[in-house]
Design a protein around this motif. Structure first.
Motif, PDB file in Angstrom:
ATOM      1  N   GLY A   1       0.821  -1.198   0.000  1.00 46.51           N
ATOM      2  CA  GLY A   1       0.000   0.000   0.000  1.00 46.51           C
ATOM      3  C   GLY A   1       0.857   1.252   0.000  1.00 46.51           C
ATOM      4  O   GLY A   1       2.012   1.249   0.436  1.00 46.51           O
ATOM      5  N   PHE A   2       0.282   2.359  -0.486  1.00 50.22           N
ATOM      6  CA  PHE A   2       1.000   3.639  -0.498  1.00 50.22           C
ATOM      7  C   PHE A   2      -0.009   4.768  -0.621  1.00 50.22           C
ATOM      8  O   PHE A   2      -1.182   4.554  -0.965  1.00 50.22           O
ATOM      9  N   ASP A   3       0.450   5.994  -0.345  1.00 49.81           N
ATOM     10  CA  ASP A   3      -0.418   7.161  -0.545  1.00 49.81           C
ATOM     11  C   ASP A   3       0.361   8.425  -0.911  1.00 49.81           C
ATOM     12  O   ASP A   3      -0.162   9.536  -0.790  1.00 49.81           O
ATOM     13  N   SER A   4       1.619   8.244  -1.368  1.00 54.79           N
ATOM     14  CA  SER A   4       2.442   9.422  -1.667  1.00 54.79           C
ATOM     15  C   SER A   4       3.538   9.072  -2.664  1.00 54.79           C
ATOM     16  O   SER A   4       3.919   7.901  -2.810  1.00 54.79           O
ATOM     17  N   PRO A   5       4.103  10.094  -3.339  1.00 51.56           N
ATOM     18  CA  PRO A   5       5.224   9.842  -4.251  1.00 51.56           C
ATOM     19  C   PRO A   5       6.451   9.310  -3.531  1.00 51.56           C
ATOM     20  O   PRO A   5       7.173   8.465  -4.070  1.00 51.56           O
ATOM     21  N   ASN A   6       6.685   9.792  -2.306  1.00 52.10           N
ATOM     22  CA  ASN A   6       7.857   9.340  -1.558  1.00 52.10           C
ATOM     23  C   ASN A   6       7.780   7.844  -1.256  1.00 52.10           C
ATOM     24  O   ASN A   6       8.785   7.123  -1.328  1.00 52.10           O
ATOM     25  N   GLU A   7       6.573   7.379  -0.935  1.00 53.35           N
ATOM     26  CA  GLU A   7       6.431   5.954  -0.637  1.00 53.35           C
ATOM     27  C   GLU A   7       6.611   5.129  -1.902  1.00 53.35           C
ATOM     28  O   GLU A   7       7.209   4.043  -1.868  1.00 53.35           O
ATOM     29  N   LEU A   8       6.108   5.620  -3.017  1.00 56.05           N
ATOM     30  CA  LEU A   8       6.324   4.919  -4.284  1.00 56.05           C
ATOM     31  C   LEU A   8       7.805   4.783  -4.589  1.00 56.05           C
ATOM     32  O   LEU A   8       8.259   3.733  -5.074  1.00 56.05           O
ATOM     33  N   ALA A   9       8.569   5.822  -4.314  1.00 54.93           N
ATOM     34  CA  ALA A   9      10.011   5.771  -4.573  1.00 54.93           C
ATOM     35  C   ALA A   9      10.666   4.686  -3.729  1.00 54.93           C
ATOM     36  O   ALA A   9      11.530   3.937  -4.218  1.00 54.93           O
ATOM     37  N   LYS A  10      10.266   4.591  -2.459  1.00 49.56           N
ATOM     38  CA  LYS A  10      10.826   3.553  -1.590  1.00 49.56           C
ATOM     39  C   LYS A  10      10.457   2.157  -2.091  1.00 49.56           C
ATOM     40  O   LYS A  10      11.293   1.245  -2.085  1.00 49.56           O
ATOM     41  N   ILE A  11       9.201   1.990  -2.492  1.00 50.28           N
ATOM     42  CA  ILE A  11       8.769   0.674  -2.981  1.00 50.28           C
ATOM     43  C   ILE A  11       9.497   0.324  -4.275  1.00 50.28           C
ATOM     44  O   ILE A  11       9.970  -0.806  -4.462  1.00 50.28           O
ATOM     45  N   SER A  12       9.617   1.301  -5.176  1.00 54.66           N
ATOM     46  CA  SER A  12      10.286   1.049  -6.451  1.00 54.66           C
ATOM     47  C   SER A  12      11.735   0.612  -6.248  1.00 54.66           C
ATOM     48  O   SER A  12      12.234  -0.279  -6.937  1.00 54.66           O
TER      49      SER A  12
ATOM     50  N   ALA B   1       3.338  -5.016  -6.976  1.00 55.93           N
ATOM     51  CA  ALA B   1       1.980  -4.524  -7.174  1.00 55.93           C
ATOM     52  C   ALA B   1       1.647  -3.539  -6.055  1.00 55.93           C
ATOM     53  O   ALA B   1       1.910  -3.822  -4.875  1.00 55.93           O
ATOM     54  N   VAL B   2       1.070  -2.394  -6.409  1.00 55.16           N
ATOM     55  CA  VAL B   2       0.805  -1.372  -5.406  1.00 55.16           C
ATOM     56  C   VAL B   2      -0.678  -0.993  -5.403  1.00 55.16           C
ATOM     57  O   VAL B   2      -1.339  -0.979  -6.439  1.00 55.16           O
ATOM     58  N   HIS B   3      -1.176  -0.707  -4.216  1.00 52.25           N
ATOM     59  CA  HIS B   3      -2.563  -0.244  -4.076  1.00 52.25           C
ATOM     60  C   HIS B   3      -2.561   1.091  -3.349  1.00 52.25           C
ATOM     61  O   HIS B   3      -1.968   1.246  -2.289  1.00 52.25           O
ATOM     62  N   VAL B   4      -3.238   2.051  -3.957  1.00 54.11           N
ATOM     63  CA  VAL B   4      -3.251   3.409  -3.436  1.00 54.11           C
ATOM     64  C   VAL B   4      -4.366   3.560  -2.411  1.00 54.11           C
ATOM     65  O   VAL B   4      -5.460   3.043  -2.581  1.00 54.11           O
ATOM     66  N   ARG B   5      -4.063   4.288  -1.329  1.00 51.22           N
ATOM     67  CA  ARG B   5      -5.059   4.504  -0.273  1.00 51.22           C
ATOM     68  C   ARG B   5      -5.718   5.868  -0.435  1.00 51.22           C
ATOM     69  O   ARG B   5      -5.044   6.904  -0.406  1.00 51.22           O
ATOM     70  N   LEU B   6      -7.033   5.854  -0.585  1.00 52.85           N
ATOM     71  CA  LEU B   6      -7.813   7.079  -0.665  1.00 52.85           C
ATOM     72  C   LEU B   6      -8.109   7.612   0.734  1.00 52.85           C
ATOM     73  O   LEU B   6      -8.281   6.847   1.687  1.00 52.85           O
ATOM     74  N   ARG B   7      -8.178   8.925   0.845  1.00 51.82           N
ATOM     75  CA  ARG B   7      -8.637   9.541   2.095  1.00 51.82           C
ATOM     76  C   ARG B   7     -10.147   9.726   1.972  1.00 51.82           C
ATOM     77  O   ARG B   7     -10.635  10.460   1.118  1.00 51.82           O
ATOM     78  N   VAL B   8     -10.893   9.047   2.827  1.00 56.37           N
ATOM     79  CA  VAL B   8     -12.355   9.049   2.740  1.00 56.37           C
ATOM     80  C   VAL B   8     -12.940   9.591   4.037  1.00 56.37           C
ATOM     81  O   VAL B   8     -12.242   9.785   5.033  1.00 56.37           O
TER      82      VAL B   8
END
Length: 379
Positions: free
Chosen positions: A113-124, A131-138
């Protein structure tokens, strides 16, 4: 042993373990899993193990067919000790240490899971191709424990982030959300699924079809009354999923307290009784820092189903219940109607105490947390 039997003082007094203890009926855990699965057919259940990571509960749920959701590498190691396949684990926490991402990926976890560009960079960098799933703020305003702005992103940014994930060589896999812990409204899931559907629709224009819809957590347990049932939630969720732009290949959910809260009762003896002004106080062996933290965290207090070792039907008084420590904030209940005759040495039973009690328990001020006791199930 049924839930009603577990909460009966006559049954609890037969447990030959010194107080304080937390007794958990594993048959109730298995029953709650089956009930959840029946109410949301086709949904893959990933138990949010932060709620209660006792090995006995993990083993019971794994045997019942549950998958799991983790927030740390330590939790993954606990699951591996129970023979759980990391490939079926969701690492949904939106903020993860780089080393934990790498360790989980190396162990076989593939969904993050992720919710930011910084987290995507770490995962990449640490889980290439994952596989990544984005978390919505609801909207989580109808929950007892809202997440606020701590996690999640808005719809427009989620769209941009999924495109960024693809450019980084990651797989845009799914969308998730969290309506807040102990959610009190079916409408929270209705609006959250609709927002997820908007994201799914917009991403189709970019050639991205999401595989997974993750319903997150927040599914409420029963404490006193007023919570929507899992059957009511299942009906709402099914009706909303049917309206999505396309059916997700995988629908998952991350229940925690619904599966374990009602399975446990906490027993603690009264160690002091005082009259302070016009207020009756009871001091017990277990307080906020030894497992009963949730009353401190919830603005409206917390309503555990209560019973005592005194005969039922005794006249009552409103009591303030405090823990054993010297900390001024160690208070776990106000104006709780309990038998007027309670005295030092009598026992209080806190029902529906299986969620977060052991997770939060410590030896603060030198007082021991409750001893875990398990009955029923596979032990």
């Amino acid at each position: 042993m049924s839930v009603a039997a577990l909460h009966a003082p006559a049954i609890l007094q037969l447990i030959d373990v010194p107080t304080p203890y937390l007794v958990t009926n594993l048959d109730v855990v298995a029953d709650r899993y089956a009930r959840f699965a029946a109410a949301l057919p086709g949904t893959r259940i990933h138990y949010a193990m932060k709620c209660n990571s006792s090995a006995e509960i993990l083993r019971t749920l794994a045997t019942a067919g549950s998958a799991f959701e983790i927030s740390s590498i330590a939790e993954l190691r606990m699951l591996q000790a129970q023979g759980v396949d990391p490939a079926d684990v969701l690492y949904s926490h939106p903020i993860k240490a780089p080393g934990m991402i790498a360790a989980a990926f190396g162990a076989g976890v593939r969904r993050f899971g992720f919710d930011s560009p910084n987290e995507l960079a770490k995962i990449s960098e640490n889980a290439p191709g994952a596989a990544v799933h984005v978390r919505l703020r609801v909207d989580d305003s109808t929950s007892v424990f809202p997440a606020g702005n701590r996690f999640g992103t808005d719809l427009d940014e989620a769209y941009d982030l999924m495109l960024l994930a693809r450019r980084m060589g990651l797989t845009p896999y799914g969308v998730t959300f969290h309506v807040g812990s102990q959610c009190q409204s079916t409408g929270a899931w209705r609006s959250a699924i609709r927002m997820a559907g908007e994201l799914m629709d917009r991403l189709l224009d970019e050639g991205i079809e999401l595989t997974m819809l993750d319903l997150g957590g927040g599914f409420p347990a029963t404490y006193v009354a007023g919570e929507p049932s899992i059957e009511q939630l299942g009906q709402v969720i099914a009706s909303e999923i049917a309206l999505l732009p396309y059916p997700p290949a995988v629908v998952t959910a991350e229940p925690g307290r619904f599966l374990v809260a009602e399975a446990s009762v906490l027993a603690a003896k009264v160690i002091g009784r005082e009259l302070r002004g016009a207020e009756h106080w009871l001091y017990v062996e277990v307080g906020a820092y030894h497992g009963l933290m949730e009353p401190m965290q919830s603005p409206g207090g917390w309503d555990y189903p209560m019973s005592t070792s005194l005969p039922e039907g005794s006249p009552t008084l409103p009591f303030t219940i405090a823990g054993p420590s010297g900390h001024a904030t160690d208070v776990v209940g106000y104006a709780i109607p309990l038998p007027a005759g309670l005295a030092v040495g009598d026992t209080l039973y806190f029902g529906s105490a299986g969620a977060y009690t052991l997770a939060y328990a410590s030896n603060f001020n030198g007082f021991a947390p409750p001893t875990p006791v398990f009955v029923g199930g596979i032990g």
